[in-house]
Design a protein around this motif. Structure first.
Motif, PDB file in Angstrom:
ATOM      1  N   THR A  56      34.400 -56.089  74.103  1.00  9.18           N
ATOM      2  CA  THR A  56      34.432 -56.613  72.721  1.00  9.18           C
ATOM      3  C   THR A  56      35.067 -57.996  72.699  1.00  9.18           C
ATOM      4  OG1 THR A  56      34.699 -54.331  71.997  1.00  9.18           O
ATOM      5  CG2 THR A  56      35.068 -56.029  70.348  1.00  9.18           C
ATOM      6  N   HIS A  92      24.346 -64.206  66.707  1.00  9.08           N
ATOM      7  CA  HIS A  92      24.313 -62.805  66.264  1.00  9.08           C
ATOM      8  C   HIS A  92      24.903 -61.914  67.359  1.00  9.08           C
ATOM      9  CE1 HIS A  92      20.627 -63.758  63.488  1.00  9.08           C
ATOM     10  NE2 HIS A  92      21.764 -64.261  63.053  1.00  9.08           N
ATOM     11  N   ILE A  93      25.864 -61.058  66.988  1.00  5.60           N
ATOM     12  CA  ILE A  93      26.383 -60.058  67.923  1.00  5.60           C
ATOM     13  C   ILE A  93      25.889 -58.697  67.439  1.00  5.60           C
ATOM     14  CG2 ILE A  93      28.436 -59.008  68.952  1.00  5.60           C
ATOM     15  CD1 ILE A  93      29.802 -61.702  68.781  1.00  5.60           C
ATOM     16  N   THR A  97      25.365 -54.619  67.506  1.00  5.58           N
ATOM     17  CA  THR A  97      26.059 -53.379  67.884  1.00  5.58           C
ATOM     18  C   THR A  97      25.157 -52.173  67.626  1.00  5.58           C
ATOM     19  OG1 THR A  97      27.011 -53.023  65.709  1.00  5.58           O
ATOM     20  CG2 THR A  97      28.278 -54.403  67.191  1.00  5.58           C
ATOM     21  N   ALA A 149      29.850 -52.438  63.956  1.00  5.18           N
ATOM     22  CA  ALA A 149      29.604 -53.805  63.454  1.00  5.18           C
ATOM     23  C   ALA A 149      30.749 -54.232  62.538  1.00  5.18           C
ATOM     24  CB  ALA A 149      28.276 -53.864  62.703  1.00  5.18           C
ATOM     25  N   ASP A 207      34.186 -54.391  64.649  1.00  7.14           N
ATOM     26  CA  ASP A 207      34.292 -55.555  65.534  1.00  7.14           C
ATOM     27  C   ASP A 207      34.379 -56.857  64.751  1.00  7.14           C
ATOM     28  OD1 ASP A 207      34.126 -53.711  67.499  1.00  7.14           O
ATOM     29  OD2 ASP A 207      32.194 -54.333  68.321  1.00  7.14           O
ATOM     30  N   ALA A 208      33.645 -56.928  63.616  1.00  7.09           N
ATOM     31  CA  ALA A 208      33.683 -58.149  62.800  1.00  7.09           C
ATOM     32  C   ALA A 208      35.086 -58.360  62.236  1.00  7.09           C
ATOM     33  CB  ALA A 208      32.669 -58.053  61.662  1.00  7.09           C
ATOM     34  N   THR A 224      33.163 -65.653  60.092  1.00  5.95           N
ATOM     35  CA  THR A 224      32.542 -64.424  60.614  1.00  5.95           C
ATOM     36  C   THR A 224      31.869 -63.682  59.460  1.00  5.95           C
ATOM     37  OG1 THR A 224      34.471 -64.260  62.053  1.00  5.95           O
ATOM     38  CG2 THR A 224      32.992 -62.373  62.036  1.00  5.95           C
ATOM     39  N   VAL A 233      29.390 -59.976  58.467  1.00  2.00           N
ATOM     40  CA  VAL A 233      28.881 -58.680  58.945  1.00  2.00           C
ATOM     41  C   VAL A 233      27.741 -58.255  58.028  1.00  2.00           C
ATOM     42  CG1 VAL A 233      30.621 -57.351  57.647  1.00  2.00           C
ATOM     43  CG2 VAL A 233      29.472 -56.308  59.595  1.00  2.00           C
ATOM     44  N   THR A 280      27.749 -63.708  63.326  1.00  2.00           N
ATOM     45  CA  THR A 280      27.354 -62.601  62.457  1.00  2.00           C
ATOM     46  C   THR A 280      27.227 -61.317  63.275  1.00  2.00           C
ATOM     47  OG1 THR A 280      26.081 -64.163  61.113  1.00  2.00           O
ATOM     48  CG2 THR A 280      25.610 -61.829  60.802  1.00  2.00           C
ATOM     49  N   TYR A 281      27.938 -60.269  62.848  1.00  2.00           N
ATOM     50  CA  TYR A 281      27.841 -58.949  63.489  1.00  2.00           C
ATOM     51  C   TYR A 281      26.845 -58.106  62.700  1.00  2.00           C
ATOM     52  CZ  TYR A 281      31.911 -59.826  66.472  1.00  2.00           C
ATOM     53  OH  TYR A 281      32.760 -60.327  67.436  1.00  2.00           O
ATOM     54  N   ASP A 288      25.503 -55.763  72.388  1.00  2.00           N
ATOM     55  CA  ASP A 288      26.468 -54.815  72.958  1.00  2.00           C
ATOM     56  C   ASP A 288      25.722 -53.500  73.240  1.00  2.00           C
ATOM     57  OD1 ASP A 288      28.820 -53.747  73.850  1.00  2.00           O
ATOM     58  OD2 ASP A 288      29.714 -53.465  71.872  1.00  2.00           O
TER      59      ASP A 288
END
Length: 898
Positions: free
Chosen positions: A111, A129-130, A132, A138, A141-142, A156, A158, A177-178, A211
């Motif tokens: 993470t 973009h991350i 999950t 999401a 982690d955000a 950040t 989400v 962005t998560y 991830d």
């Protein structure tokens, strides 16, 4: 004796070793900057971000600022979270930035690793973009890593389902962005159904870090994302086709009961062509083998299956005028469940009950093709090496195994194979009891919820306290997983559970602190933490003394990767641990792959009740079996993707065109090109090239020009003039149609006319694309049969899909040209009628005591109003009453469609 490959590896190192070695100099440079960055104030860290962003946006490469960006990010994380990234975490971050999958074992801090490449790539200003596996991760982690980005001066966001539109748009505008893979894919599809650029959510596809990349890009990539909606009512078609089936004889079709399928024979096709032509469902000269016949062939096939393969009171019952399916395994009714692709409607037609509309695909995309939209893609997981070929082949991703921060101290036992499941489960319970008595935490892995419940019942009878993990509540799941490392804990989990949360020996300090503060809000957080950390140290030592976490797997999966995920829960950060797999010859994998031979070997060995075979050869043969299954699954996914790639190329063209049209201020030129192309096609059709004037069909051209372009031109007289050829005819038609559109523009006003053109074009593209998707679905369902004729179904699909796409573009040009030709401003008389109607609505309102005549007058649509034809709606303002007579403002009624 060592093989040549082994000797070469010893001398040169493996390719993976060389990759790891290549980034060590970068890590050393980052470390060298640490003392300098430690002296920065919080403000200077943010200023460093601004400086780096300016350099990147002025053309400097991301690679050239990598060392400074990583050093700044490490300092930001240290201040925001109190976590200092290890060298191996920096390595993992570098590999992600290079567009690889970083394979990092459980507990290595993936993470945090993602923050480094995300920060570096966000400096370009294009967003990162991350991705999950679920909404809980999401959001978690955000919130957690958002502190790091905030410390660095970045924003950040989400993204999650049912989010407020403005909030979601803001989340996509953030630097990082998560979001889950599902929500990203659906937002992409929704964006390509919007009417204006301002309504769109996503702002391009720059860089994504996925991830649990194996779960998202392989396991979940088997099924596409689909946005569906109700289709037009086709009841008449189903009823008409249903009448033909009882007329068929046995020579007309073939049944395959094993596959529950029915197909028409040559004689059946001839019979159908005659009946369909007579019923007007098959145009003259068209056969069932033509691409245009795909939809009708599909529905006839479904009607045949409904009659011959589905039996009333066995496969379904009719209750209260509704066809209800029966579950073939349980014999129970399944209300609400419907067969897809028009099959349920065909059964409804057969039984003579009310036909419910089908759901049709409005838009769809596979995860493979969605994630290939990104300019750069990267991923993280604990287990990717076994699927390295698929990642490379489909996504162009390399897999790099990142070394662990501390050496792995886990002991991995050889598999234990029992003859029956009963013996296996008895041995598992004994082993759990033995570990539990010495306080060793046990994580029991099962392949299904059913098996986890069976084990749970057995443990209850033995009086062993335990937790069962189910995947329904992500928050609860994370809590149970976090506590699975406590002294004496026994946790049963299916393979889907517990990803994204570490199992820490002795329990999770953060969860304990949160629980303690929730129980006593008056207590000082620092004092609570100090007390818990001290107690936790003793718990952790006791668990280590007991042997660390013991992972006990009750079966092997089809994929080695999922076995490795389970095994990897134990032995994080150099902790002690153990893993063991308990198998039986009755397990699915053992049954399918040669259990008879193994059973014969066990019999010869004279194994008694409850004895197991334990040998490295068993492990090897099982891994070979798993590799075969993985290879077969990969081939299936690759085949599905090849078909989807055909549609994906077309999807990109359509979505690209839509975006261009939405972004354009003036599409008059596009509309003119379409109009001229339609005229070209009509001239070629009625006045064929290289033909004489006597052979021309000028009457047909006159009638079609009248219908499609609303132009009453002396085409027949022109054709008789000397010196008039096809080119001259074209030029005259071009000029007449351009003059007509110029008149319309003057009448409506240029701005309104441009808006009308844009809306008609977007509406028509969407309608045509939806129809095309349905046709492609039907084509795909029938094209497989071409294999019987020694023709490659994929090549057949490609060529027919291309022909259908050309038809779509031709139809698009014609429809848009015809609609624009028919649109006209309202006459004074129509406007007066509309004003009178508006006044009547204003005075009468919607009071219940209004007379019947008034109510009827108030709900009368404007003269000439046609629901299906926007050209008849006149030109009301956004806030004017809707000409349909609803009494609502135009923008809240039909204006939403226009």
């Amino acid at each position: 004796m060592l093989g040549l490959g082994t000797i070469a590896k010893k001398v040169f190192g493996t390719p993976n070793d060389r990759k790891v070695k290549s980034v060590r100099p970068l890590v050393e440079k980052i470390n060298a900057l640490e003392p300098e960055y430690e002296k920065f104030s919080d403000e200077e860290i943010k200023k460093k971000t601004e400086e780096l962003a300016n350099r990147v946006q002025q053309g400097e490469s991301l690679d050239s600022v990598l060392v400074e960006a990583f050093a700044n990010c490490r300092e930001g994380a240290k201040r925001a979270l109190g976590l200092r990234a290890f060298d191996v975490q920096l390595m993992g971050g570098i590999f992600l930035h290079q567009g690889n999958i970083s394979e990092m074992k459980t507990g290595e801090g993936k993470t945090l690793v993602a923050t480094f490449p995300a920060y570096l790539n966000a400096l370009s200003g294009k967003g990162v973009h991350i991705v999950t596996v679920n909404d809980y991760l999401a959001k978690r982690d955000a919130e957690w890593m958002g502190k790091v980005y905030s410390q660095l001066g970045m924003t950040t966001g989400v993204v999650y389902p049912f989010q407020d539109a403005e909030e979601k748009r803001t989340a996509y505008k953030a630097d990082i962005t998560y979001a889950t893979n599902n929500e990203l894919g659906f937002d992409y599809l929704r964006d390509n159904m919007r009417a204006t650029v301002e309504e769109m959510m996503q702002r391009g596809h720059n860089f994504a870090i996925v991830d649990e990349v194996d779960s998202i890009l392989i396991d979940e990539a088997r099924t596409p994302l689909i946005i569906s909606g109700p289709s037009q009512d086709r009841s008449e078609l189903y009823i008409t086709l249903d009448k033909f089936i009882p007329e068929l004889t046995e020579e007309h079709y073939k049944l395959d009961e094993k596959q529950r399928n029915a197909t028409f024979s040559e004689a059946g096709n001839d019979f159908l062509e005659q009946r369909l032509s007579a019923a007007g469902l098959l145009p003259e000269g068209q056969t069932l083998y033509d691409p245009e016949s795909t939809t009708i062939v599909h529905h006839v096939n479904q009607a045949l299956r409904a009659h011959k393969m589905f039996k009333k009171d066995q496969h379904y019952i009719v209750r209260n005028g509704e066809v209800v399916l029966i579950d073939e395994f349980t014999g129970r009714m399944m209300p609400g469940r419907r067969l897809s692709d028009g099959l349920h409607q065909a059964i409804e037609a057969k039984e003579g009950v009310s036909i419910q509309p089908e759901n049709v695909t409005l838009a769809s995309v596979t995860f493979q093709n969605y994630f290939r939209l990104y300019d750069k893609l990267a991923g993280m997981t604990g287990t990717a090496a076994t699927e390295a070929e698929e990642f490379a082949d489909i996504y162009g991703l390399g897999v790099v195994e990142v070394p662990t921060n501390k050496p792995i101290a886990r002991k991995d036992d050889h598999d234990q194979v029992y003859r029956t499941q009963r013996e296996k489960y008895e041995a598992i319970i004994k082993r759990i009891r033995k570990a539990n008595e010495k306080g060793q935490p046990v994580l029991v892995g099962t392949t299904s919820i059913e098996k986890s419940e069976l084990l749970s019942e057995m443990l209850k009878k033995e009086g062993i306290k335990h937790n069962v993990l189910n995947a329904r509540q992500h928050e609860q799941e994370a809590m149970i997983v976090a506590e699975a490392g406590k002294l004496g804990a026994v946790t049963i989990a299916t393979n889907m559970a517990g990803r994204g949360t570490d199992i820490k020996l002795g329990g999770n300090v953060e969860f304990k602190v949160m629980e303690a503060i929730a129980a006593d809000p008056e207590a000082h957080p620092d004092e609570v933490r100090a007390r818990i950390e001290e107690a936790h140290k003793a718990d952790e030592d006791a668990v280590k003394e007991a042997g660390g976490l013991f992972v006990l797997a009750t079966e092997r999966h089809e994929s080695r990767r999922i076995d490795n995920q389970l095994r990897g829960r134990s032995g994080r950060q150099g902790d002690p641990g153990r893993s063991s797999f308990y198998l039986s010859l009755e397990d699915d994998l053992m049954r399918i792959f040669g259990s008879e031979k193994l059973d014969a070997v066990l019999s010869k060995l004279g194994m008694g009740e409850g004895e197991a075979i334990i040998h490295p050869w068993v492990n090897k043969s099982l891994e070979r079996a798993q590799a075969k299954v993985e290879g077969r699954n990969f081939d299936m996914r690759k085949q599905i993707l090849k078909f989807d790639d055909v549609m994906n190329d077309q999807r990109k063209v359509i979505f690209g065109q839509r975006l261009e049209i939405m972004q354009a201020d003036d599409i008059e030129e596009i509309a003119q090109d379409m109009r001229h192309q339609v005229i070209d096609d009509l001239v070629d059709e009625y006045l064929p090239p290289k033909s004489y004037a006597e052979q021309w069909n000028s009457e047909g051209l006159y009638a079609t020009i009248m219908e499609k372009l609303t132009l009453d031109l002396p085409v027949i007289d022109w054709a008789k003039e000397d010196g008039v050829d096809q080119d001259e005819m074209r030029e005259r038609l071009y000029k007449a149609s351009d003059d007509l559109m110029a008149e319309k523009t003057a009448a409506f006003g240029p701005d309104t006319m441009r808006q009308i053109e844009k809306q008609f074009l977007l509406q028509t593209i969407d309608t045509k694309w939806r129809e095309h998707l349905i046709t492609l679905e039907h084509l795909r369902s029938v094209v497989g049969f071409r294999g019987y004729a020694q023709r490659d179904p994929l090549n057949e699909y490609k060529s027919e899909a291309f022909a259908l796409f050309e038809n779509l573009l031709d139809g698009l040009r014609e429809d848009v040209t015809q609609k624009l030709a028919h649109v006209r401003p309202m006459s004074e008389e129509e406007q007066r009628a509309l004003l009178a109607q508006m006044e009547q609505q204003r005075t009468t309102g919607k009071a219940p005591e209004a007379s019947e005549e008034r109510e009827s007058a108030a709900s009368q649509p404007a003269p000439g109003f046609d629901e299906a034809d926007p050209s008849t709606w006149g030109n009301p303002g956004r806030n004017d009453p809707c000409p349909c007579g609803s009494g609502n403002k135009f923008k809240h009624c039909h204006g939403r469609l226009a």
